[in-house]
Design a protein around this motif. Structure first.
Motif, PDB file in Angstrom:
ATOM      1  N   ASN A 108      33.323 -72.567  63.360  1.00  0.00           N
ATOM      2  CA  ASN A 108      34.532 -72.479  62.532  1.00  0.00           C
ATOM      3  C   ASN A 108      34.255 -72.751  61.052  1.00  0.00           C
ATOM      4  OD1 ASN A 108      36.097 -71.830  64.694  1.00  0.00           O
ATOM      5  ND2 ASN A 108      37.155 -73.788  64.850  1.00  0.00           N
ATOM      6  N   ILE A 109      33.289 -73.630  60.758  1.00  0.00           N
ATOM      7  CA  ILE A 109      32.995 -73.906  59.345  1.00  0.00           C
ATOM      8  C   ILE A 109      31.857 -73.039  58.826  1.00  0.00           C
ATOM      9  CG2 ILE A 109      33.834 -76.297  59.472  1.00  0.00           C
ATOM     10  CD1 ILE A 109      30.676 -76.979  59.129  1.00  0.00           C
ATOM     11  N   GLY A 110      31.349 -72.125  59.674  1.00  0.00           N
ATOM     12  CA  GLY A 110      30.323 -71.197  59.207  1.00  0.00           C
ATOM     13  C   GLY A 110      28.918 -71.773  59.206  1.00  0.00           C
ATOM     14  N   LEU A 111      28.655 -72.725  60.098  1.00  0.00           N
ATOM     15  CA  LEU A 111      27.289 -73.237  60.266  1.00  0.00           C
ATOM     16  C   LEU A 111      26.700 -72.601  61.517  1.00  0.00           C
ATOM     17  CD1 LEU A 111      24.962 -75.248  59.629  1.00  0.00           C
ATOM     18  CD2 LEU A 111      26.161 -76.910  61.055  1.00  0.00           C
ATOM     19  N   PRO A 112      25.688 -71.724  61.352  1.00  0.00           N
ATOM     20  CA  PRO A 112      25.156 -71.046  62.541  1.00  0.00           C
ATOM     21  C   PRO A 112      24.405 -72.019  63.445  1.00  0.00           C
ATOM     22  CG  PRO A 112      23.950 -70.379  60.567  1.00  0.00           C
ATOM     23  CD  PRO A 112      25.065 -71.272  60.110  1.00  0.00           C
ATOM     24  N   ILE A 113      24.707 -71.968  64.726  1.00  0.00           N
ATOM     25  CA  ILE A 113      23.995 -72.812  65.684  1.00  0.00           C
ATOM     26  C   ILE A 113      23.630 -71.953  66.892  1.00  0.00           C
ATOM     27  CG2 ILE A 113      25.220 -74.865  64.874  1.00  0.00           C
ATOM     28  CD1 ILE A 113      26.817 -74.957  67.356  1.00  0.00           C
ATOM     29  N   LEU A 114      22.407 -72.103  67.346  1.00  0.00           N
ATOM     30  CA  LEU A 114      21.906 -71.268  68.434  1.00  0.00           C
ATOM     31  C   LEU A 114      21.480 -72.128  69.608  1.00  0.00           C
ATOM     32  CD1 LEU A 114      19.648 -68.761  66.482  1.00  0.00           C
ATOM     33  CD2 LEU A 114      21.858 -68.277  67.542  1.00  0.00           C
ATOM     34  N   GLU A 115      21.694 -71.575  70.796  1.00  0.00           N
ATOM     35  CA  GLU A 115      21.273 -72.264  72.012  1.00  0.00           C
ATOM     36  C   GLU A 115      20.004 -71.590  72.525  1.00  0.00           C
ATOM     37  OE1 GLU A 115      24.227 -73.890  74.992  1.00  0.00           O
ATOM     38  OE2 GLU A 115      23.449 -72.154  76.055  1.00  0.00           O
ATOM     39  N   CYS A 116      18.910 -72.329  72.565  1.00  0.00           N
ATOM     40  CA  CYS A 116      17.647 -71.758  73.049  1.00  0.00           C
ATOM     41  C   CYS A 116      16.760 -72.899  73.554  1.00  0.00           C
ATOM     42  CB  CYS A 116      16.942 -70.982  71.935  1.00  0.00           C
ATOM     43  SG  CYS A 116      15.435 -70.174  72.518  1.00  0.00           S
ATOM     44  N   PRO A 117      16.861 -73.205  74.860  1.00  0.00           N
ATOM     45  CA  PRO A 117      16.116 -74.335  75.407  1.00  0.00           C
ATOM     46  C   PRO A 117      14.605 -74.237  75.164  1.00  0.00           C
ATOM     47  CG  PRO A 117      17.718 -73.528  77.004  1.00  0.00           C
ATOM     48  CD  PRO A 117      17.721 -72.556  75.866  1.00  0.00           C
ATOM     49  N   GLU A 118      14.058 -73.027  75.288  1.00  0.00           N
ATOM     50  CA  GLU A 118      12.604 -72.882  75.151  1.00  0.00           C
ATOM     51  C   GLU A 118      12.160 -73.261  73.734  1.00  0.00           C
ATOM     52  OE1 GLU A 118      14.676 -70.387  76.091  1.00  0.00           O
ATOM     53  OE2 GLU A 118      14.386 -70.579  78.259  1.00  0.00           O
ATOM     54  N   ALA A 119      12.838 -72.704  72.750  1.00  0.00           N
ATOM     55  CA  ALA A 119      12.479 -73.000  71.359  1.00  0.00           C
ATOM     56  C   ALA A 119      12.720 -74.471  71.051  1.00  0.00           C
ATOM     57  CB  ALA A 119      13.290 -72.117  70.416  1.00  0.00           C
ATOM     58  N   ALA A 120      13.833 -74.995  71.551  1.00  0.00           N
ATOM     59  CA  ALA A 120      14.185 -76.384  71.249  1.00  0.00           C
ATOM     60  C   ALA A 120      13.124 -77.335  71.799  1.00  0.00           C
ATOM     61  CB  ALA A 120      15.552 -76.722  71.832  1.00  0.00           C
ATOM     62  N   ARG A 121      12.622 -77.023  72.981  1.00  0.00           N
ATOM     63  CA  ARG A 121      11.643 -77.917  73.606  1.00  0.00           C
ATOM     64  C   ARG A 121      10.270 -77.800  72.926  1.00  0.00           C
ATOM     65  NH1 ARG A 121      14.667 -77.332  78.754  1.00  0.00           N
ATOM     66  NH2 ARG A 121      13.733 -75.306  79.125  1.00  0.00           N
ATOM     67  N   ALA A 122       9.889 -76.574  72.543  1.00  0.00           N
ATOM     68  CA  ALA A 122       8.517 -76.357  72.066  1.00  0.00           C
ATOM     69  C   ALA A 122       8.331 -76.686  70.587  1.00  0.00           C
ATOM     70  CB  ALA A 122       8.118 -74.900  72.323  1.00  0.00           C
ATOM     71  N   THR A 123       9.400 -76.683  69.823  1.00  0.00           N
ATOM     72  CA  THR A 123       9.261 -76.837  68.370  1.00  0.00           C
ATOM     73  C   THR A 123       9.072 -78.309  67.995  1.00  0.00           C
ATOM     74  OG1 THR A 123      10.701 -74.929  68.098  1.00  0.00           O
ATOM     75  CG2 THR A 123      10.379 -76.321  66.167  1.00  0.00           C
ATOM     76  N   LEU A 124       8.200 -78.545  67.028  1.00  0.00           N
ATOM     77  CA  LEU A 124       7.913 -79.911  66.590  1.00  0.00           C
ATOM     78  C   LEU A 124       8.447 -80.140  65.173  1.00  0.00           C
ATOM     79  CD1 LEU A 124       4.178 -80.111  67.753  1.00  0.00           C
ATOM     80  CD2 LEU A 124       6.214 -80.923  68.986  1.00  0.00           C
ATOM     81  N   ALA A 125       8.703 -81.386  64.869  1.00  0.00           N
ATOM     82  CA  ALA A 125       9.163 -81.757  63.530  1.00  0.00           C
ATOM     83  C   ALA A 125       8.143 -81.282  62.498  1.00  0.00           C
ATOM     84  CB  ALA A 125       9.334 -83.265  63.437  1.00  0.00           C
ATOM     85  N   GLY A 126       8.650 -80.765  61.382  1.00  0.00           N
ATOM     86  CA  GLY A 126       7.782 -80.361  60.285  1.00  0.00           C
ATOM     87  C   GLY A 126       7.289 -78.928  60.366  1.00  0.00           C
ATOM     88  N   GLN A 127       7.430 -78.299  61.551  1.00  0.00           N
ATOM     89  CA  GLN A 127       7.051 -76.883  61.654  1.00  0.00           C
ATOM     90  C   GLN A 127       8.091 -76.021  60.939  1.00  0.00           C
ATOM     91  OE1 GLN A 127       6.591 -76.406  65.942  1.00  0.00           O
ATOM     92  NE2 GLN A 127       4.400 -76.869  65.812  1.00  0.00           N
ATOM     93  N   THR A 128       7.778 -74.765  60.781  1.00  0.00           N
ATOM     94  CA  THR A 128       8.719 -73.856  60.110  1.00  0.00           C
ATOM     95  C   THR A 128       9.198 -72.798  61.101  1.00  0.00           C
ATOM     96  OG1 THR A 128       7.585 -74.194  58.016  1.00  0.00           O
ATOM     97  CG2 THR A 128       9.014 -72.268  58.166  1.00  0.00           C
TER      98      THR A 128
END
Lengths: 439, 168
Positions: free
Chosen positions: B97-117
């Motif tokens: 509603n406020i225009g902040l895009p949010i995506l649901e993706c368990p695989e990406a969420a689990r594999a991604t580490l802090a500081g990566q791009t």
């Protein structure tokens, strides 16, 4: 659309289409009635809203959204909106006082008749006590515990500022018809065990997202009083539920006008995404351990956890039944040394009833402090926030880090019975273990 | 719309009190909300987050209160997108509603580490980890939701729709 659908085309699901021939769940029944067509889980509907509720914490932003973003001075229909001052009431800071003064001016300008100022009580309690929401209606609140209205079979759900502003401007909202998790309850509570224990047990069992996006529908509670139904409906929010419904029965049929179409007939076997059976006779007092509501353990397994503050109140457990339960345990007793106890009745009516029947005198004699009816310290903005290292045993609904004051404070959640027993002993205590007591 | 940014990584059940504690709700000033975003969970966040950064989290992100201040605080401090395993329902609705895009993706969420791009393509739901070269696919937004995000949220989107209807 903005309602939470994670799939691109939720209404195109063939199994959903086929299931229109099944009997509806209670959520499907209410949304079908509102939409004027048969809908089932996964469908998107635009429905008229019967009632909107906004409280002091969010109303200033709702006014901003209406005026600045939508170009409306106020709601299209002033009778649609109920405004309740409960979150920081009375105002604790100059900033909140100014924000609340602005709300009062706006309410007067817009001729909003259903305005409940400081001391009337927690918004959800006011909504139900004053019959501002009715069985079968759709009610939006700018508060996640608007699920409370499910206690009388109303579709109550929490929304944010912009959804509220658009509902007030248009009289309508978007909803995705939720799947339903059915809970079949058998038996009754042991003495000292109450609906909050059932709610906490379900949180422990299902987790904080155990009913995310779903309706929770309770069966087997025809005997339960309205206060207990409100606790159960309100706490479904902590499972992530969109709505928590108890089919109207018993006391709700006596006190509310229930439309015929709402009365549930199970014959057509509605589709439930999941069904749980809970035997209340096996349920003991439960405690939620910080920092998450679903970290739930039986009270008797916790060991000696020293308590600094006990808080009895909120939309979850601040009603007369809750104060009665606490008073029964604290009668002719006194708080343990070093324990302070806040009792904040959920409404002015609850406060008056507790004065009239002597409950308040019992609690005061035990050493309790009484606060203005409203949310109290539940959201950590006034009236009893806790300091670093302090432990609060609360009958509220959330124990997230920093929720109730200093982020280093600890919030345990329990029933009013467990709260009172713990105030008496100074450590978290299962009321069933108190010696020689009839609880 | 493609978003690329540095990752801040958090766990499951990040609640609305963690995102913006109620004691800061006396204001709807975006700057003030941004200054306290994620404070109780990660005191370094608000001072170090840069416009365009991406927040990655586990299950049930945004559980708790209905406060729209939560996604507003994250948007105001520059978070361009959230990728999580799942979201709490009111947060999901408020963010869109406020225009902040949010995506649901368990695989990406689990594999991604802090500081990566990460590079996120909203129209297709494609998420690329530029550090590892891995690609993931979130459920793509339907066209109207892309329009809604592009318009800046539900209110400007609805206003534009109404204007279009009036012009016909």
């Amino acid at each position: 659309m903005p309602d939470t659908s994670h799939t691109a085309a939720p209404s195109a699901d063939s199994t959903t289409r086929a299931s229109v021939h099944r009997a509806p769940t209670l959520a499907e029944r209410i949304l079908s009635h509102a939409a004027g067509r048969e809908v089932r889980a996964g469908d998107l509907v635009i429905v008229p809203v019967d009632r909107c509720m906004s409280h002091d914490s969010i109303t200033p932003e709702v006014i901003d959204a209406l005026q600045n973003d939508l170009g409306n001075a106020g709601p299209a229909d002033p009778d649609l909106l109920v405004v309740v001052m409960d979150h920081v009431a009375p105002a604790a800071t100059v900033a909140t006082a100014n924000a609340q003064a602005r709300v009062r001016r706006w309410v007067a300008e817009q001729r909003i008749q259903r305005f409940y100022d400081v001391g009337c009580g927690v918004c959800h309690q006011v909504m139900l006590e004053e019959h501002l929401v009715q069985p079968g209606q759709i009610a939006l609140g700018t508060d996640s515990h608007a699920t409370s209205y499910g206690a009388i079979g109303a579709f109550g759900t929490g929304v944010g500022t912009r959804d509220m502003a658009l509902a007030l401007a248009s009289g309508r909202t978007w909803l995705r018809v939720p799947e339903t998790l059915r809970v079949n309850v058998r038996g009754g509570f042991h003495p000292g065990v109450s609906p909050k224990d059932l709610s906490l047990f379900l949180c422990g069992l299902l987790g904080l997202d155990g009913a995310d996006y779903m309706a929770v529908e309770f069966h087997g509670l025809d005997w339960l009083d309205l206060d207990g139904r409100e606790t159960l409906a309100s706490m479904t929010t902590e499972l992530g539920a969109k709505v928590g419904l108890i089919p109207p029965s018993g006391v709700v049929l006596e006190r509310f006008a229930v439309p015929d179409w709402l009365l549930v007939d199970d014959a057509g076997a509605p589709h439930y995404a999941r069904t749980l059976d809970v035997d209340l006779t096996a349920l003991e007092s439960q405690v939620s351990v910080p920092p998450e509501v679903d970290h739930v353990r039986p009270a008797r397994d916790l060991g000696d956890i020293k308590v600094d503050q006990v808080f009895i109140g909120t939309c979850t457990n601040g009603r007369l039944t809750d104060l009665h339960a606490a008073a029964a345990i604290l009668a002719r007793q006194h708080l343990a040394p070093g324990v302070r106890m806040l009792v904040i009745p959920a409404s002015h009516n609850v406060l008056q009833a507790a004065v009239a029947d002597g409950t308040l005198a019992t609690l005061l004699a035990a050493g309790a402090t009484i606060g203005t009816p409203g949310c109290g310290p539940c959201i950590g903005r006034h009236l009893g926030v806790i300091g670093a290292g302090e432990v609060c045993l609360s009958t509220a609904n959330r124990n997230f880090r920093g929720r109730m004051g200093d982020p280093e404070g600890l919030i345990y959640l329990a029933s009013p019975e467990t709260a009172a027993a713990s105030a008496l002993t100074g450590v978290i205590t299962d009321p069933a273990t108190l010696p020689n007591r009839e609880v | 719309m493609t978003i690329g940014g540095r990752v801040w990584k958090y766990g499951d059940n990040v609640d609305t009190d963690a995102i913006i504690a109620a004691r800061y709700l006396n204001t709807s000033s975006e700057a003030e909300l941004a200054a306290h975003a994620m404070q109780d969970l990660d005191p370094s966040f608000a001072g170090q987050v840069k416009p365009g950064d991406i927040l990655v989290a586990g299950k049930n992100f945004g559980c708790g209160s209905s406060r729209e201040h939560a996604p507003l605080a994250l948007k105001a401090c520059g978070v361009a997108c959230i990728v999580a395993e799942s979201y709490a329902r009111i947060f999901y609705r408020n963010a869109i509603n406020i225009g902040l895009p949010i995506l649901e993706c368990p695989e990406a969420a689990r594999a991604t580490l802090a500081g990566q791009t990460l590079e996120v393509e909203l129209a297709s739901g494609r998420i690329r980890n530029l550090d590892t070269g891995e690609t993931y696919h979130a459920v793509a937004y339907p066209p109207f939701m892309l329009d809604l995000i592009a318009a800046g949220g539900l209110v400007p989107y609805t206003r534009a729709q109404l204007q279009q209807q009036a012009a016909r």
